[in-house]
Structure formats: C-alpha cells, structure tokens
Design a protein around this motif. Structure first.
Motif, PDB file in Angstrom:
ATOM      1  N   LEU A 117       0.828  -1.209   0.000  1.00  0.00           N
ATOM      2  CA  LEU A 117       0.000   0.000   0.000  1.00  0.00           C
ATOM      3  C   LEU A 117       0.857   1.252   0.000  1.00  0.00           C
ATOM      4  CD1 LEU A 117      -2.772  -1.078   2.525  1.00  0.00           C
ATOM      5  CD2 LEU A 117      -3.129  -0.496   0.115  1.00  0.00           C
ATOM      6  N   MET A 118       1.908   1.250   0.790  1.00  0.00           N
ATOM      7  CA  MET A 118       2.764   2.431   0.873  1.00  0.00           C
ATOM      8  C   MET A 118       3.583   2.618  -0.403  1.00  0.00           C
ATOM      9  SD  MET A 118       3.891   2.287   4.906  1.00  0.00           S
ATOM     10  CE  MET A 118       4.673   3.906   4.946  1.00  0.00           C
ATOM     11  N   ALA A 119       3.950   1.517  -1.039  1.00  0.00           N
ATOM     12  CA  ALA A 119       4.699   1.613  -2.294  1.00  0.00           C
ATOM     13  C   ALA A 119       3.851   2.229  -3.405  1.00  0.00           C
ATOM     14  CB  ALA A 119       5.198   0.230  -2.718  1.00  0.00           C
ATOM     15  N   GLN A 120       2.543   2.046  -3.299  1.00  0.00           N
ATOM     16  CA  GLN A 120       1.633   2.597  -4.316  1.00  0.00           C
ATOM     17  C   GLN A 120       1.325   4.071  -4.080  1.00  0.00           C
ATOM     18  OE1 GLN A 120      -1.783   0.027  -4.031  1.00  0.00           O
ATOM     19  NE2 GLN A 120      -0.596  -1.811  -4.543  1.00  0.00           N
ATOM     20  N   ALA A 121       1.665   4.573  -2.911  1.00  0.00           N
ATOM     21  CA  ALA A 121       1.363   5.973  -2.574  1.00  0.00           C
ATOM     22  C   ALA A 121       2.427   6.876  -3.181  1.00  0.00           C
ATOM     23  CB  ALA A 121       1.309   6.138  -1.061  1.00  0.00           C
ATOM     24  N   SER A 122       2.217   7.278  -4.420  1.00  0.00           N
ATOM     25  CA  SER A 122       3.248   7.999  -5.166  1.00  0.00           C
ATOM     26  C   SER A 122       3.189   9.504  -4.989  1.00  0.00           C
ATOM     27  CB  SER A 122       3.140   7.661  -6.657  1.00  0.00           C
ATOM     28  OG  SER A 122       1.856   7.989  -7.144  1.00  0.00           O
ATOM     29  N   ASP A 123       2.174   9.997  -4.305  1.00  0.00           N
ATOM     30  CA  ASP A 123       2.064  11.440  -4.104  1.00  0.00           C
ATOM     31  C   ASP A 123       2.864  11.865  -2.878  1.00  0.00           C
ATOM     32  OD1 ASP A 123       0.345  11.642  -6.231  1.00  0.00           O
ATOM     33  OD2 ASP A 123      -1.457  11.368  -5.010  1.00  0.00           O
ATOM     34  N   GLY A 124       3.488  13.033  -2.963  1.00  0.00           N
ATOM     35  CA  GLY A 124       4.101  13.613  -1.785  1.00  0.00           C
ATOM     36  C   GLY A 124       5.602  13.466  -1.711  1.00  0.00           C
ATOM     37  N   MET A 125       6.156  14.098  -0.683  1.00  0.00           N
ATOM     38  CA  MET A 125       7.598  14.169  -0.493  1.00  0.00           C
ATOM     39  C   MET A 125       7.907  14.170   0.999  1.00  0.00           C
ATOM     40  SD  MET A 125      10.116  17.381  -1.513  1.00  0.00           S
ATOM     41  CE  MET A 125       9.851  17.215  -3.282  1.00  0.00           C
ATOM     42  N   MET A 126       9.089  13.682   1.346  1.00  0.00           N
ATOM     43  CA  MET A 126       9.572  13.747   2.719  1.00  0.00           C
ATOM     44  C   MET A 126      10.985  14.337   2.715  1.00  0.00           C
ATOM     45  SD  MET A 126       8.274  10.058   4.253  1.00  0.00           S
ATOM     46  CE  MET A 126       8.408  10.547   5.980  1.00  0.00           C
ATOM     47  N   ALA A 127      11.319  15.047   3.778  1.00  0.00           N
ATOM     48  CA  ALA A 127      12.655  15.632   3.886  1.00  0.00           C
ATOM     49  C   ALA A 127      13.081  15.651   5.342  1.00  0.00           C
ATOM     50  CB  ALA A 127      12.675  17.044   3.313  1.00  0.00           C
ATOM     51  N   GLY A 186       6.338   8.158  -1.183  1.00  0.00           N
ATOM     52  CA  GLY A 186       5.199   9.002  -0.848  1.00  0.00           C
ATOM     53  C   GLY A 186       5.421   9.771   0.431  1.00  0.00           C
ATOM     54  N   ALA A 187       4.393  10.498   0.853  1.00  0.00           N
ATOM     55  CA  ALA A 187       4.445  11.320   2.066  1.00  0.00           C
ATOM     56  C   ALA A 187       3.998  10.480   3.258  1.00  0.00           C
ATOM     57  CB  ALA A 187       3.571  12.554   1.898  1.00  0.00           C
ATOM     58  N   PHE A 188       4.874   9.593   3.707  1.00  0.00           N
ATOM     59  CA  PHE A 188       4.542   8.700   4.812  1.00  0.00           C
ATOM     60  C   PHE A 188       4.305   9.511   6.091  1.00  0.00           C
ATOM     61  CE2 PHE A 188       7.514   5.399   2.655  1.00  0.00           C
ATOM     62  CZ  PHE A 188       6.613   5.265   1.622  1.00  0.00           C
ATOM     63  N   HIS A 189       3.497   8.951   6.991  1.00  0.00           N
ATOM     64  CA  HIS A 189       3.181   9.574   8.280  1.00  0.00           C
ATOM     65  C   HIS A 189       2.623  10.990   8.106  1.00  0.00           C
ATOM     66  CE1 HIS A 189       4.861   6.164  10.335  1.00  0.00           C
ATOM     67  NE2 HIS A 189       5.950   6.261   9.600  1.00  0.00           N
ATOM     68  N   SER A 190       1.724  11.112   7.151  1.00  0.00           N
ATOM     69  CA  SER A 190       1.041  12.383   6.917  1.00  0.00           C
ATOM     70  C   SER A 190      -0.392  12.090   6.481  1.00  0.00           C
ATOM     71  CB  SER A 190       1.763  13.195   5.839  1.00  0.00           C
ATOM     72  OG  SER A 190       1.348  12.803   4.542  1.00  0.00           O
ATOM     73  N   PRO A 191      -1.266  13.114   6.481  1.00  0.00           N
ATOM     74  CA  PRO A 191      -2.639  12.907   6.018  1.00  0.00           C
ATOM     75  C   PRO A 191      -2.739  12.428   4.581  1.00  0.00           C
ATOM     76  CG  PRO A 191      -2.510  14.911   7.307  1.00  0.00           C
ATOM     77  CD  PRO A 191      -1.086  14.443   7.111  1.00  0.00           C
ATOM     78  N   LEU A 192      -1.681  12.601   3.788  1.00  0.00           N
ATOM     79  CA  LEU A 192      -1.712  12.127   2.402  1.00  0.00           C
ATOM     80  C   LEU A 192      -1.751  10.602   2.319  1.00  0.00           C
ATOM     81  CD1 LEU A 192       0.770  14.539   0.565  1.00  0.00           C
ATOM     82  CD2 LEU A 192      -1.727  14.625   0.627  1.00  0.00           C
ATOM     83  N   MET A 193      -1.497   9.937   3.439  1.00  0.00           N
ATOM     84  CA  MET A 193      -1.553   8.472   3.472  1.00  0.00           C
ATOM     85  C   MET A 193      -2.933   7.969   3.894  1.00  0.00           C
ATOM     86  SD  MET A 193       1.363   7.454   2.431  1.00  0.00           S
ATOM     87  CE  MET A 193       1.200   5.726   2.842  1.00  0.00           C
ATOM     88  N   ALA A 194      -3.922   8.858   3.962  1.00  0.00           N
ATOM     89  CA  ALA A 194      -5.240   8.486   4.494  1.00  0.00           C
ATOM     90  C   ALA A 194      -5.896   7.356   3.699  1.00  0.00           C
ATOM     91  CB  ALA A 194      -6.149   9.707   4.536  1.00  0.00           C
ATOM     92  N   LYS A 195      -5.794   7.418   2.376  1.00  0.00           N
ATOM     93  CA  LYS A 195      -6.420   6.374   1.559  1.00  0.00           C
ATOM     94  C   LYS A 195      -5.801   5.014   1.845  1.00  0.00           C
ATOM     95  CE  LYS A 195      -7.469   5.078  -3.226  1.00  0.00           C
ATOM     96  NZ  LYS A 195      -7.334   5.464  -4.669  1.00  0.00           N
ATOM     97  N   ALA A 196      -4.480   4.962   1.865  1.00  0.00           N
ATOM     98  CA  ALA A 196      -3.793   3.712   2.169  1.00  0.00           C
ATOM     99  C   ALA A 196      -4.110   3.259   3.587  1.00  0.00           C
ATOM    100  CB  ALA A 196      -2.282   3.889   1.995  1.00  0.00           C
ATOM    101  N   ALA A 197      -4.172   4.211   4.521  1.00  0.00           N
ATOM    102  CA  ALA A 197      -4.454   3.877   5.919  1.00  0.00           C
ATOM    103  C   ALA A 197      -5.854   3.305   6.083  1.00  0.00           C
ATOM    104  CB  ALA A 197      -4.272   5.115   6.796  1.00  0.00           C
TER     105      ALA A 197
END
Length: 296
Positions: A117-127, A186-197
C-alpha cells in the motif's frame, strides 16, 4: 542487572547484504523459507541484489521485519528478554512480535500488505532537517498547509512530510544546517496516506492482537501499554500519524530502563538516542556475531 529496552529500526536502515550471515543457522533458514512462502519472493535474494532492490519499499519493509524477527528469536534463545520494546515506523511491527502480540506469520502478512500500500502511494515528499530552530520550524509548519511533522526523532533531527510544494516551501523558509530530501515513494506519516491507511484498517480489523508480555511504546503514543486492543488502535493511526521517537526515548528512564538495544541493521536509533538521553547505555545487535558477543 540491566533493564533493557529493545528498539527496532524501520525503513532507511536497510543495507545490501543485511542479515545474510543469518542464513547459516537452521532456524533462520526455516524462517526465510516461511517468509518466501508468504511473500512469493526470497528475502535473501533481495538483500543480496547489488542493484539495491532492498531499498524498494515493497521489499524493504518485509526484509527488515524478517531479519529483525530472526534476531529477536536468537536473543531470546540466549535467555535475553527486554523490559520494554518500541520500533520506529515499520519497526513497531517487530516490537509487537517481540512482545508476543502476534506470531511471526501474522506480522509478516500485515507488513507485506502495508508495504504494498505504501509503495503505491506515489504522491508527496519527505525531507529530513538537521540543526534547526524548533520554534521557527513549528511556526512554518503551522503556516504552511499540506505539510506536517512526520518524525520527531531527536532535538536536532526531524522529518517533514507532505505535498512537494509544501515541503519545498518549508525547506526554503527554515534555516537548517542540513536538509535532505528522502528517497521514498510518498508522504509517509502524513494525512496524504489516508487512503492507504483506510484500506489497511480493513486489513487489521480481523487480526487478533494478544496482550503484550512487556510494555510497548507506540509511535503515535509513547506511553507504555500491554492491552492488545489499545496497541492495535495505535497501529491503525500510525500510517498517517507522526512518529514520536524523541518522546519514546525520553520515556524509557522513567520505566527503569538503563540500556537501549537496537536490534536490526545499522545504528540509526542508538545514534538518535545519544543526543536525546545521554544516560542510556547503547548496544547494537545487527549480526549473528553481535548476538554471540552478548552472551560470551
């Protein structure tokens, strides 16, 4: 007598060749074979791939879970037991395994689906940011929609997560000694992961979580807990919630912990602890040799 917390690293600690030395042990061979039957691919083949296949999220998370779980079993076979456990992001699944909340196969099935699921989450960025003013960062995050604090690792290191535009805006506004964009999908540990979550929540629902044999400090809530339902609910929140690792580390001495043992590849978590809680003795266990050294 030392009171030890076992902590387990997550994505970012993987390395080519990690855990390959364990393959000489019959019990580890059995685990690798069991994992291959569940995953449909070989952990040992992936970790040995010189093209760094192990850094692909789909493979990283199951590989870390399998190798760290084998190390847990080896430590317990030597008569060693933790007084508390915690894991950084993916590492929380190993912590729950180590605490007896679920068995190896159950945990691996969850990790496999989480990774996909997380591998499919292609939106977002982390830094990652190192050496910054905490108040300045907090103000910029508050003023910038679409970006959140994803990992509060220690007083001098955090990770932010969100849309590329929002992350870039914060990086441009905050003075830091160093800022590094992370190579994640993707933007892990953020609201952008809501669908996967939300999808993963339906995966978790039918799984039984037992009572933990030792306290578990969770990413989204660093207070120790042993109740299975509580630990499960915290795991539901983990994919979109912040990893409160600094608070986890600071909570350990209050539980009577004097030693932090990082079980898994690398030394990321002991490195973070050096700045957060200087009174903790630090131990790393990432190989068969290091397991044996603890009991020699």
């Amino acid at each position: 007598m030392t009171n030890t917390a076992w902590v387990f690293p997550g994505q970012g600690s993987q390395a080519i060749g990690m855990g390959a030395d364990l393959a000489s042990l019959p019990q580890a061979q059995e685990r690798f074979a069991l994992a291959e039957a569940e995953l449909g691919w070989s952990v040992l083949e992936v970790v040995k791939d010189p093209n760094d296949q192990v850094s692909n999220t789909r493979y990283t998370q199951p590989c870390l879970y399998v190798i760290e779980s084998i190390l847990v079993d080896l430590l317990k076979q030597q008569g060693l037991v933790p007084q508390a456990v915690a894991g950084h992001s993916l590492g929380e699944y190993v912590a729950l395994y180590a605490a007896g909340v679920f068995d190896f196969t159950t945990g691996l099935a969850l990790v496999k689906q989480r990774a996909e699921l997380m591998a499919q989450a292609s939106d977002g960025m982390m830094a990652a940011l190192l050496g910054f003013d905490a108040d300045d960062l907090a103000a910029q995050l508050e003023a910038t929609p679409g970006v959140v604090l994803a990992n509060d690792n220690n007083p001098g290191q955090v990770v932010i997560s969100g849309t590329p535009e929002a992350v870039e805006a914060v990086l441009g506004a905050v003075k830091a000694k160093r800022a590094v964009k992370l190579n994640v999908s993707g933007a892990f540990h953020s609201p952008l992961m809501a669908k996967a979550a939300n999808t993963f929540k339906t995966v978790l629902e039918p799984v039984t979580f037992g009572t933990a044999q030792v306290p578990v400090l969770s990413n989204v809530d660093p207070t120790p807990a042993t109740d299975g339902a509580t630990l499960k609910q915290r795991l539901v929140q983990q994919m979109t919630g912040s990893v409160r690792w600094r608070e986890i580390t600071l909570a350990l001495p209050g539980l009577g912990i004097d030693t932090l043992m990082e079980v898994g590849p690398g030394n990321v978590l002991t490195g973070l602890a050096k700045r957060t809680c200087r009174d903790l003795a630090l131990v790393n266990v990432s190989s068969l040799d290091q397991v044996q050294q603890l009991v020699d």
